[in-house]
Design a protein around this motif. Structure first.
Motif, PDB file in Angstrom:
ATOM      1  N   VAL A  75       0.790  -1.198   0.034  1.00  0.00           N
ATOM      2  CA  VAL A  75       0.017   0.030  -0.182  1.00  0.00           C
ATOM      3  C   VAL A  75       0.608   1.210  -0.002  1.00  0.00           C
ATOM      4  O   VAL A  75       1.869   1.343   0.857  1.00  0.00           O
ATOM      5  CB  VAL A  75      -0.874   0.046   1.002  1.00  0.00           C
ATOM      6  CG1 VAL A  75      -1.888   1.411   1.243  1.00  0.00           C
ATOM      7  CG2 VAL A  75      -1.957  -1.137   1.038  1.00  0.00           C
ATOM      8  N   LEU A  76       0.741   2.337  -0.948  1.00  0.00           N
ATOM      9  CA  LEU A  76       1.533   3.345  -1.049  1.00  0.00           C
ATOM     10  C   LEU A  76       0.695   4.320  -0.826  1.00  0.00           C
ATOM     11  O   LEU A  76      -0.472   4.600  -1.075  1.00  0.00           O
ATOM     12  CB  LEU A  76       1.941   3.524  -2.527  1.00  0.00           C
ATOM     13  CG  LEU A  76       2.977   2.950  -3.247  1.00  0.00           C
ATOM     14  CD1 LEU A  76       3.125   3.202  -4.510  1.00  0.00           C
ATOM     15  CD2 LEU A  76       4.264   3.540  -2.309  1.00  0.00           C
ATOM     16  N   ARG A  88       9.011   9.044   6.384  1.00  0.00           N
ATOM     17  CA  ARG A  88       8.776   9.265   4.650  1.00  0.00           C
ATOM     18  C   ARG A  88       9.572   8.103   4.180  1.00  0.00           C
ATOM     19  O   ARG A  88      10.659   8.146   4.369  1.00  0.00           O
ATOM     20  CB  ARG A  88       9.024  10.518   4.374  1.00  0.00           C
ATOM     21  CG  ARG A  88       9.035  10.668   2.829  1.00  0.00           C
ATOM     22  CD  ARG A  88       9.352  12.019   2.556  1.00  0.00           C
ATOM     23  NE  ARG A  88       9.457  12.172   1.024  1.00  0.00           N
ATOM     24  CZ  ARG A  88       9.673  13.236   0.363  1.00  0.00           C
ATOM     25  NH1 ARG A  88       9.868  14.437   0.994  1.00  0.00           N
ATOM     26  NH2 ARG A  88       9.564  13.089  -0.963  1.00  0.00           N
ATOM     27  N   GLY A  89       9.004   7.617   3.157  1.00  0.00           N
ATOM     28  CA  GLY A  89       9.783   6.523   2.276  1.00  0.00           C
ATOM     29  C   GLY A  89      10.055   5.364   3.007  1.00  0.00           C
ATOM     30  O   GLY A  89      11.168   4.378   2.170  1.00  0.00           O
ATOM     31  N   GLU A  90       9.997   5.062   4.132  1.00  0.00           N
ATOM     32  CA  GLU A  90      10.605   3.723   4.749  1.00  0.00           C
ATOM     33  C   GLU A  90       9.338   2.660   4.854  1.00  0.00           C
ATOM     34  O   GLU A  90       7.955   3.224   5.009  1.00  0.00           O
ATOM     35  CB  GLU A  90      11.120   3.925   6.082  1.00  0.00           C
ATOM     36  CG  GLU A  90      10.267   4.686   7.182  1.00  0.00           C
ATOM     37  CD  GLU A  90      11.178   5.138   8.226  1.00  0.00           C
ATOM     38  OE1 GLU A  90      10.663   4.510   9.539  1.00  0.00           O
ATOM     39  OE2 GLU A  90      12.190   5.948   8.136  1.00  0.00           O
ATOM     40  N   PRO A  91       9.298   1.427   4.908  1.00  0.00           N
ATOM     41  CA  PRO A  91       8.505   0.711   5.200  1.00  0.00           C
ATOM     42  C   PRO A  91       7.809   0.870   6.759  1.00  0.00           C
ATOM     43  O   PRO A  91       8.682   1.157   7.640  1.00  0.00           O
ATOM     44  CB  PRO A  91       9.274  -0.748   5.282  1.00  0.00           C
ATOM     45  CG  PRO A  91      10.369  -0.665   4.465  1.00  0.00           C
ATOM     46  CD  PRO A  91      10.757   0.767   4.629  1.00  0.00           C
ATOM     47  N   VAL A  92       6.568   0.912   6.879  1.00  0.00           N
ATOM     48  CA  VAL A  92       5.972   1.135   8.062  1.00  0.00           C
ATOM     49  C   VAL A  92       4.963   0.037   8.396  1.00  0.00           C
ATOM     50  O   VAL A  92       4.349  -0.586   7.300  1.00  0.00           O
ATOM     51  CB  VAL A  92       5.108   2.521   8.102  1.00  0.00           C
ATOM     52  CG1 VAL A  92       5.929   3.578   8.245  1.00  0.00           C
ATOM     53  CG2 VAL A  92       4.283   2.745   7.034  1.00  0.00           C
ATOM     54  N   GLU A  93       4.827  -0.387   9.715  1.00  0.00           N
ATOM     55  CA  GLU A  93       3.932  -1.260  10.130  1.00  0.00           C
ATOM     56  C   GLU A  93       2.681  -0.951  10.328  1.00  0.00           C
ATOM     57  O   GLU A  93       2.180  -0.019  11.344  1.00  0.00           O
ATOM     58  CB  GLU A  93       4.364  -2.132  11.250  1.00  0.00           C
ATOM     59  CG  GLU A  93       3.617  -3.397  11.831  1.00  0.00           C
ATOM     60  CD  GLU A  93       4.379  -3.946  13.218  1.00  0.00           C
ATOM     61  OE1 GLU A  93       3.800  -4.843  13.637  1.00  0.00           O
ATOM     62  OE2 GLU A  93       5.723  -3.838  12.948  1.00  0.00           O
ATOM     63  N   ALA A  94       1.574  -1.553   9.859  1.00  0.00           N
ATOM     64  CA  ALA A  94       0.061  -0.930  10.091  1.00  0.00           C
ATOM     65  C   ALA A  94      -0.324  -1.359  11.387  1.00  0.00           C
ATOM     66  O   ALA A  94       0.121  -2.441  11.785  1.00  0.00           O
ATOM     67  CB  ALA A  94      -0.694  -1.739   8.987  1.00  0.00           C
ATOM     68  N   ALA A 112       3.419  -1.156   3.807  1.00  0.00           N
ATOM     69  CA  ALA A 112       3.211  -0.171   3.553  1.00  0.00           C
ATOM     70  C   ALA A 112       4.454   1.133   3.381  1.00  0.00           C
ATOM     71  O   ALA A 112       5.292   0.941   4.259  1.00  0.00           O
ATOM     72  CB  ALA A 112       2.143   0.631   4.248  1.00  0.00           C
ATOM     73  N   VAL A 113       4.152   1.917   2.694  1.00  0.00           N
ATOM     74  CA  VAL A 113       5.279   2.915   2.670  1.00  0.00           C
ATOM     75  C   VAL A 113       4.391   4.323   2.256  1.00  0.00           C
ATOM     76  O   VAL A 113       3.481   4.323   1.582  1.00  0.00           O
ATOM     77  CB  VAL A 113       6.129   2.893   1.342  1.00  0.00           C
ATOM     78  CG1 VAL A 113       7.155   4.054   1.162  1.00  0.00           C
ATOM     79  CG2 VAL A 113       7.053   1.457   1.520  1.00  0.00           C
ATOM     80  N   ALA A 114       4.800   5.455   3.090  1.00  0.00           N
ATOM     81  CA  ALA A 114       4.338   6.697   2.842  1.00  0.00           C
ATOM     82  C   ALA A 114       5.331   7.605   2.278  1.00  0.00           C
ATOM     83  O   ALA A 114       6.270   7.662   2.781  1.00  0.00           O
ATOM     84  CB  ALA A 114       3.807   7.142   4.637  1.00  0.00           C
ATOM     85  N   ALA A 171      12.374   8.758  -5.760  1.00  0.00           N
ATOM     86  CA  ALA A 171      13.414   7.904  -4.772  1.00  0.00           C
ATOM     87  C   ALA A 171      12.476   6.967  -3.809  1.00  0.00           C
ATOM     88  O   ALA A 171      12.666   6.147  -3.613  1.00  0.00           O
ATOM     89  CB  ALA A 171      14.366   8.813  -4.114  1.00  0.00           C
ATOM     90  N   ASP A 172      11.616   7.816  -3.102  1.00  0.00           N
ATOM     91  CA  ASP A 172      10.486   7.314  -2.309  1.00  0.00           C
ATOM     92  C   ASP A 172       9.854   6.080  -2.868  1.00  0.00           C
ATOM     93  O   ASP A 172       9.595   4.819  -2.632  1.00  0.00           O
ATOM     94  CB  ASP A 172       9.667   8.207  -1.741  1.00  0.00           C
ATOM     95  CG  ASP A 172      10.149   9.095  -0.492  1.00  0.00           C
ATOM     96  OD1 ASP A 172      11.351   8.989  -0.306  1.00  0.00           O
ATOM     97  OD2 ASP A 172       9.396  10.299  -0.312  1.00  0.00           O
ATOM     98  N   LEU A 173       9.259   6.185  -4.010  1.00  0.00           N
ATOM     99  CA  LEU A 173       8.493   5.188  -4.965  1.00  0.00           C
ATOM    100  C   LEU A 173       9.390   4.081  -5.339  1.00  0.00           C
ATOM    101  O   LEU A 173       9.165   2.993  -5.238  1.00  0.00           O
ATOM    102  CB  LEU A 173       7.848   5.722  -6.075  1.00  0.00           C
ATOM    103  CG  LEU A 173       6.812   6.825  -5.924  1.00  0.00           C
ATOM    104  CD1 LEU A 173       6.506   7.510  -7.287  1.00  0.00           C
ATOM    105  CD2 LEU A 173       5.585   6.497  -5.108  1.00  0.00           C
TER     106      LEU A 173
END
Length: 210
Positions: free
Chosen positions: A137-138, A159-165, A176-178, A200-202
């Protein structure tokens, strides 16, 4: 009048049925002034689900997400980052355009949706996630990120790093990445620098699929 219970999607994973039901949603007051509901687009089974903030003026008129200037920039960034938008599911945290009119009453000026509107619309986003079952999920912008990750989530910190839901959506959001919303790139003082950071984030997000 808005339904105090908020949105109530039908119990289905059929995207067409969900889209049809969402067209008559009165879960918050935004439906009163918007032209139409702007539901997500893409196929069930898409590996990537993209969440923006809300439809803008162009999207409200067209009934499709990300077709205005921000959408054009997003398409270009996706291509540079190695994504194919046609294979993705693209939607927004809020499905109606929130705006105010300028002094002459002609131009519609975007307004950020409030927490109440985001929460009211969240059942539709969760229904889309259940229907699509993405691998990634982006989340584009703080509103989109907080719609799934909670109001305490800070985009600037993650920003730009994997995050845990959070636990309540972990089953629907395996990864997810925001990052920023493409409209923020368009407003940036140094647009080239902001665009490069966005791409770069994408690209970093894309590595999670491999």
């Amino acid at each position: 009048m808005p339904d105090p219970r908020g949105a109530e999607p039908p119990d289905t994973t059929d995207l067409e049925r969900l889209r049809s039901a969402a067209s008559g949603c009165h879960g918050c007051h935004l439906y009163q002034d918007a032209t139409q509901t702007v539901f997500g687009e893409g196929a069930a089974g898409a590996k990537v689900l993209v969440v923006g903030e809300q439809p803008g003026d162009k999207e409200d008129l067209a009934g499709e997400p990300f077709v205005g200037p921000a959408g054009k920039l997003l398409d270009r960034a996706f291509t540079e980052a190695g994504f194919d938008r046609r294979s993705m599911y693209v939607t927004n945290a809020v499905k109606h355009f929130k705006f105010k009119r300028d002094e002459r009453g002609k131009r519609r000026i975007h307004q950020k949706p409030g927490r109440t509107e985001v929460v009211a619309c969240r059942p539709w986003l969760l229904a889309e996630l259940r229907a699509v079952r993405p691998d990634l999920v982006l989340l584009l912008g703080a509103t989109a990120a907080q719609s799934l990750l909670g109001p305490k989530f800070r985009l600037t910190a993650h920003r730009g790093e994997p995050v845990e839901a959070p636990a309540d959506v972990a089953e629907l959001v395996p990864s997810a990445v925001a990052t920023v919303h493409p409209s923020a790139v368009l407003r940036a003082p140094d647009r080239d620098e902001a665009y490069a950071a966005f791409v770069a984030d994408l690209k970093a997000a894309g590595k999670l699929l491999r």
